[in-house]
Design a protein around this motif. Structure first.
Motif, PDB file in Angstrom:
ATOM      1  N   SER A  75      60.544  93.116  23.586  1.00 35.31           N
ATOM      2  CA  SER A  75      61.252  91.920  24.028  1.00 35.31           C
ATOM      3  C   SER A  75      60.985  90.781  23.043  1.00 35.31           C
ATOM      4  O   SER A  75      59.951  90.746  22.387  1.00 35.31           O
ATOM      5  CB  SER A  75      60.752  91.524  25.419  1.00 35.31           C
ATOM      6  N   ARG A  76      61.888  89.849  22.986  1.00 34.85           N
ATOM      7  CA  ARG A  76      61.709  88.679  22.125  1.00 34.85           C
ATOM      8  C   ARG A  76      60.586  87.806  22.667  1.00 34.85           C
ATOM      9  O   ARG A  76      60.422  87.657  23.869  1.00 34.85           O
ATOM     10  CB  ARG A  76      62.988  87.864  22.049  1.00 34.85           C
ATOM     11  N   ARG A  81      61.609 100.700  27.455  1.00 35.03           N
ATOM     12  CA  ARG A  81      60.887 100.062  26.348  1.00 35.03           C
ATOM     13  C   ARG A  81      59.638  99.346  26.853  1.00 35.03           C
ATOM     14  O   ARG A  81      58.679  99.166  26.124  1.00 35.03           O
ATOM     15  CB  ARG A  81      61.802  99.105  25.590  1.00 35.03           C
ATOM     16  N   TRP A  82      59.640  98.947  28.132  1.00 38.05           N
ATOM     17  CA  TRP A  82      58.490  98.249  28.699  1.00 38.05           C
ATOM     18  C   TRP A  82      57.286  99.174  28.879  1.00 38.05           C
ATOM     19  O   TRP A  82      56.162  98.713  29.094  1.00 38.05           O
ATOM     20  CB  TRP A  82      58.865  97.588  30.027  1.00 38.05           C
ATOM     21  N   SER A  89      73.711  88.331  30.683  1.00 36.14           N
ATOM     22  CA  SER A  89      73.528  89.717  30.259  1.00 36.14           C
ATOM     23  C   SER A  89      74.635  90.580  30.842  1.00 36.14           C
ATOM     24  O   SER A  89      75.024  90.400  31.998  1.00 36.14           O
ATOM     25  CB  SER A  89      72.180  90.240  30.729  1.00 36.14           C
ATOM     26  N   TYR A 130      56.032  94.370  19.309  1.00 37.63           N
ATOM     27  CA  TYR A 130      56.511  93.872  20.600  1.00 37.63           C
ATOM     28  C   TYR A 130      57.868  93.187  20.432  1.00 37.63           C
ATOM     29  O   TYR A 130      58.801  93.452  21.180  1.00 37.63           O
ATOM     30  CB  TYR A 130      55.496  92.907  21.211  1.00 37.63           C
ATOM     31  N   GLU A 131      57.964  92.321  19.415  1.00 36.48           N
ATOM     32  CA  GLU A 131      59.219  91.590  19.167  1.00 36.48           C
ATOM     33  C   GLU A 131      60.355  92.549  18.796  1.00 36.48           C
ATOM     34  O   GLU A 131      61.496  92.364  19.195  1.00 36.48           O
ATOM     35  CB  GLU A 131      59.004  90.563  18.051  1.00 36.48           C
TER      36      GLU A 131
END
Length: 192
Positions: free
Chosen positions: A99-100, A29-30, A15, A94-95
């Protein structure tokens, strides 16, 4: 010897390092995670509602009229469709936004998840809402014979509003699909 490009299931590249502000913004985003967990709890409530309705239908099946059985079955279908909508929002949202899930190759991976994005999710949600609205409207039409009596759960005006609201959902879904089609064709032209 040819080198094949890595797929989503292969090892991820390292990353990039983000600055503090970018890390905070991207990490925000969490904050949606409790929302998706709350929808899972709502899914459990719908399971309880489904089992209650199924128990009522099974226990009183011989005492109910055909119309009452049909109304109970439609109530079960309505719960299932709302539950499907919840799954689409939980998994797809969610995806897409958090997160994936890394489900590639899993035998139970939903077919639609491989190409889900915000645009596809909007259209799928709109279609699910139209389906739910259609079931509710069908229930109203079945009970329409009771209009004017004290057994009616709604009025003629209520039926009219249900139809207008359903048509609004249909027109909105068509509008969303049209705008998405326009934006896709615009992106294709800008790439060319």
């Amino acid at each position: 010897m040819s080198v094949e490009p890595e797929t989503r299931t292969g090892p991820r590249p390292p990353s990039p390092r983000l600055g503090l502000l970018a890390t905070i913004i991207f990490g925000s985003r969490w904050l949606q995670l409790p929302l998706y967990l709350g929808l899972i709890v709502a899914q459990c409530v719908y399971i309880a509602l489904f089992l209650k309705e199924l128990w009522h239908l099974s226990w009183h099946a011989l005492d109910l009229t055909e119309q009452q059985v049909m109304m109970s079955v439609l109530a079960l279908i309505d719960v299932v469709m709302i539950s499907n909508l919840l799954v689409m929002v939980i998994v797809g949202g969610y995806e897409t936004f958090v997160s994936r899930l890394d489900l590639q190759g899993h035998p139970d991976e939903p077919e639609w998840l491989g190409h889900v994005n915000a645009s596809v999710l909007k259209i799928k949600l709109a279609m699910a809402i139209i389906g739910i609205s259609s079931i509710a409207l069908l229930r109203t039409f079945i009970e329409a014979g009771n209009l004017g009596s004290n057994r009616a759960g709604f009025t003629e005006t209520g039926v009219m509003w249900q139809v207008l609201i359903h048509l609004t959902f249909v027109v909105s879904a068509i509008g969303i699909a049209y705008v998405d089609k326009l934006s896709e064709s615009g992106m294709r032209k800008s790439v060319e």
